[in-house]
Design an enzyme around this catalytic site. Structure first.
Site, PDB file in Angstrom:
ATOM      1  N   LYS A 189     -40.258  -7.647   6.600  1.00  0.00           N
ATOM      2  CA  LYS A 189     -40.104  -6.227   6.965  1.00  0.00           C
ATOM      3  C   LYS A 189     -41.394  -5.597   7.499  1.00  0.00           C
ATOM      4  O   LYS A 189     -41.350  -4.716   8.342  1.00  0.00           O
ATOM      5  CB  LYS A 189     -39.609  -5.421   5.769  1.00  0.00           C
TER       6      LYS A 189
ATOM      7  N   GLU B  40     -35.974   5.646   4.752  1.00  0.00           N
ATOM      8  CA  GLU B  40     -35.007   5.524   3.665  1.00  0.00           C
ATOM      9  C   GLU B  40     -35.227   4.162   3.033  1.00  0.00           C
ATOM     10  O   GLU B  40     -35.723   3.242   3.680  1.00  0.00           O
ATOM     11  CB  GLU B  40     -33.579   5.603   4.229  1.00  0.00           C
TER      12      GLU B  40
ATOM     13  N   SER C 277     -36.969 -15.241   4.426  1.00  0.00           N
ATOM     14  CA  SER C 277     -37.318 -13.878   4.843  1.00  0.00           C
ATOM     15  C   SER C 277     -38.304 -13.216   3.882  1.00  0.00           C
ATOM     16  O   SER C 277     -39.049 -12.330   4.260  1.00  0.00           O
ATOM     17  CB  SER C 277     -36.054 -13.025   4.965  1.00  0.00           C
TER      18      SER C 277
HETATM   19  C1  LIG Z   1     -34.493  -6.399   3.346  1.00  0.00           C
HETATM   20  C2  LIG Z   1     -34.485  -7.846   3.237  1.00  0.00           C
HETATM   21  C3  LIG Z   1     -33.484  -8.631   3.849  1.00  0.00           C
HETATM   22  C4  LIG Z   1     -32.304  -8.043   4.566  1.00  0.00           C
HETATM   23  O1  LIG Z   1     -32.608  -7.325   5.703  1.00  0.00           O
HETATM   24  P1  LIG Z   1     -32.340  -7.871   7.179  1.00  0.00           P
HETATM   25  O2  LIG Z   1     -32.538  -6.677   8.021  1.00  0.00           O
HETATM   26  O3  LIG Z   1     -30.951  -8.415   7.221  1.00  0.00           O
HETATM   27  O4  LIG Z   1     -33.340  -8.944   7.420  1.00  0.00           O
HETATM   28  C5  LIG Z   1     -33.571 -10.015   3.763  1.00  0.00           C
HETATM   29  N1  LIG Z   1     -34.570 -10.608   3.085  1.00  0.00           N
HETATM   30  C6  LIG Z   1     -35.544  -9.892   2.471  1.00  0.00           C
HETATM   31  C7  LIG Z   1     -36.601 -10.634   1.735  1.00  0.00           C
HETATM   32  C8  LIG Z   1     -35.527  -8.501   2.525  1.00  0.00           C
HETATM   33  O5  LIG Z   1     -36.501  -7.817   1.905  1.00  0.00           O
END
Ligand SMILES: *Cc1c(COP(=O)(O)O)cnc(C)c1O
Length: 418
Positions: free
Chosen positions: A99, A121, A388
């Protein structure tokens, strides 16, 4: 891709009105249009400006820690006995997830626009945390809206945001969760349009956010292309990413959209089952509609109201999905699968114990599917999964689950002893 096909990539980045097939658009009250148009035109200029690119790359390198590692998973590959597995470690980014990358892109844009005040948000708090970090880094005022329920149950992230100097505002309206926080942020924006930039947390929302956040995240796929070629001499056969709003998936997929031989798979939250309210699989179980300013797939009840969602991972627990992914799903360019809460938790444990990496619960959905997939593939196939985020933030959830499990095992053991 053949010469007669138009490029998916070009279509996404050049879509001036933010339409991807029938999806996307900008369905907001009149009062919000000038603010969105200001951001859209700043983005149009910035995306082709070499000075902006240089500045962005420097901050990504110095503050976020890019490029992130591309890691072979030899022990897991051997254990599963199919394809070669690799992981893109977005969890190594500062603040622990992908993010921060689109937060940095947007904060640089906000500075160009001369905005001194950032609003955002957040549901679980991860986006608020990354936003508070970039605001502190650049000396901008930060206000984060959070549904009262989320505010109460995500105390650690509220604490970090406040430590970083942000003002966290609990929202008492509605169901007191993410959707109510979005509405509160829009209201704030209407009340203070001149000085405020709304920093949105995924590839969702009205134009230009879906294309803009995809543009900022696409560095992930660009790095994977270089790293995978260097490591294996070829491109991935499969790229697998979890899908909440879709920003980490679009970041991973974008650079490969026009490489027909690279199969792209988004994994949605299967939760506890396919019944309404038990999952968060928008593409597989949602319906097209318009909500929060954009046209896409949403989880809805029979009368078109937004349905409740469930996932063990807070980041996937959202009712909508990127309009770009909705379009790519219809076009058959991105395939979709689900992984359940239980499969995600099992994947956390397996990756931890076999490769020494604890993924975020969100990312673990992608791993659960990648493990299934790899078992069916020949040994030369290359499967890359996007981690992610890292799993430390999930401490309380993961611990509760595995402690319950070990308590159950202990109890079963006692029963067997009799
Ligand atoms: C917020 C988050 C997501 C989901 O958000 P996307 O916009 O679908 O990427 C996925 N993995 C992590 C670690 C997150 O913090």
């Amino acid at each position: 891709m053949t010469a007669t096909q138009t490029s998916f990539r070009a279509n996404i980045l050049n879509s001036a009105e933010g339409f991807f097939g029938p999806y996307g658009g900008c369905y907001v009250p009149e009062v919000l249009l000038p603010g969105l148009q200001e951001i859209a035109s700043a983005f149009e200029t910035a995306k082709d400006d070499p000075d902006f690119a240089t500045e962005l790359q420097a901050v990504l390198r110095e503050f976020a820690g890019r490029p992130t590692a591309f890691t072979p998973l030899p022990r897991l590959s051997a254990e599963i006995g199919g394809a070669r597995l690799f992981l893109k470690n977005e969890g190594l980014n500062h603040t622990g997830a992908h993010k921060i990358t689109h937060c940095i892109g947007q904060i640089l844009l906000a500075r160009r626009l001369g905005k001194r005040r950032i609003i955002a948000e957040t549901g679980a708090g991860q986006h608020g945390y990354a936003t508070a970090a970039v605001c502190a880094r650049f000396g901008l005022d930060c206000t984060v809206y959070m549904g009262r329920k989320d505010y109460e149950r995500q105390r650690p992230n509220v604490f970090w945001m406040e430590l970083l100097g942000a003002r966290v505002v609990p929202v008492d309206e509605g169901s007191q969760t993410l959707n109510d926080a979005v509405i509160a942020a829009f209201k704030d924006w209407v009340a203070h349009p001149e000085e405020t930039y709304y920093l949105l947390g995924s590839a969702v929302g009205p134009h230009p956010y879906p294309a803009m956040n995809t543009f900022f995240q696409k560095v992930v796929g660009e790095e994977i292309r270089r790293q995978c070629l260097a490591e294996t001499g070829r491109l991935p056969d499969y790229c697998v990413a979890c899908v909440g709003g879709g920003s980490n998936a679009m970041g991973m997929f974008f650079d490969f959209l026009d490489d027909d031989d690279v199969t792209l798979i988004g994994v949605e939250a299967g939760g506890k089952g396919t019944a309404a309210g038990q999952h968060a699989a928008k593409v597989l179980h949602g319906e097209a509609g318009i909500f929060e300013g954009y046209h896409s797939y949403f989880l809805q009840d029979g009368s078109g109201n937004i349905a409740s969602t469930h996932s063990v991972s807070a980041g996937l627990d959202y009712c909508g999905v990127s309009p770009i992914l909705a379009w790519l799903a219809d076009a058959g360019r991105v395939q979709f699968a689900v992984a359940s809460d239980a499969e995600a938790l099992a994947a956390v444990q397996r990756l931890a114990q076999t490769e020494g990496i604890i993924p975020a619960l969100e990312s673990a959905h992608a791993f659960a599917h990648a493990f299934r997939l790899a078992a069916e593939l020949p040994p030369e196939a290359v499967v890359v999964t996007n981690a992610s985020g890292r799993g430390e933030k999930d401490l309380f959830i993961t611990m509760r689950h595995f402690q319950e499990e070990s308590l159950l095992k202990y109890a079963a053991g006692l029963l067997n002893m009799k």
